[in-house]
Design an enzyme around this catalytic site. Structure first.
Site, short mmCIF file in Angstrom:
data_model
loop_
_atom_site.label_atom_id
_atom_site.label_comp_id
_atom_site.label_asym_id
_atom_site.label_seq_id
_atom_site.Cartn_x
_atom_site.Cartn_y
_atom_site.Cartn_z
N PRO A 59 35.04 36.65 36.49
CA PRO A 59 35.39 35.29 35.82
C PRO A 59 35.32 35.26 34.36
CG PRO A 59 33.46 35.04 37.09
CD PRO A 59 33.89 36.48 37.43
N CYS A 60 36.03 35.91 33.59
CA CYS A 60 36.07 35.76 32.41
C CYS A 60 36.41 34.43 31.74
CB CYS A 60 36.61 37.04 31.43
SG CYS A 60 38.30 37.27 31.95
#
Length: 163
Positions: free
Chosen positions: A128-129
């Site tokens: 989850p950047c």
């Protein structure tokens, strides 16, 4: 030589290309994504290796899944892999700044390097950047576009009517 395959799934943020290396998820790319590899590197079309990943992505967008449980094949430098591992530790619905992430990695002056590694994340959404924000919470630096980043963060914060 590793065997690569891919499939495309529809999502509320557009078409997502899932890529596997030797049957293990190694890429999730959005259309018009910065640092998206060339299509000819995705291997042969084959939906078979992606059944579980596609189901989990669908459940995520339905608001039914908050933590992906998939084997991942992350190709990158040792530093990039450390950053991507740290991204996976950011809880669903939470955000962290690039500086805070650099501190977690034990190098508080490396926020720019963390940002560069974040931008090269090959498995968007699942790694989850999008949960990394600029100082003060500003939305910055998302390879899938800031509109998509906002929509993913809104989904995770429970803002209604996102999708």
């Amino acid at each position: 030589m590793p065997e690569r395959s891919h499939t495309v799934v529809e999502s509320p943020v557009g078409r997502l290309t899932l890529v596997a290396t030797d049957g293990v998820l190694s890429g999730l790319y959005m259309t018009e994504q910065r640092h998206r590899p060339a299509e000819d590197t995705f291997g042969t079309p084959d939906a078979a290796p992606f059944t579980e990943a596609a189901q989990q992505v669908e459940a995520y967008f339905a608001g039914e899944l908050t933590d992906f449980a998939l084997p991942l094949h992350l190709e990158g430098t040792p530093f990039q892999r450390r950053v991507w591992s740290a991204l996976r530790a950011i809880p669903y619905g939470a955000t962290i700044t690039y500086g805070q992430l650099a501190e977690r990695l034990g190098n508080p002056s490396a926020s720019r390097a963390v940002g560069l590694a974040n931008g090269r994340n090959p498995i968007g959404i699942i790694v989850p950047c999008h949960r990394v924000v600029g100082a003060g919470g500003s939305l910055t630096g998302y390879g899938g576009g800031l509109d998509r980043k906002r929509r993913l963060l809104d989904l995770e914060s429970g803002v209604g009517g996102v999708f």
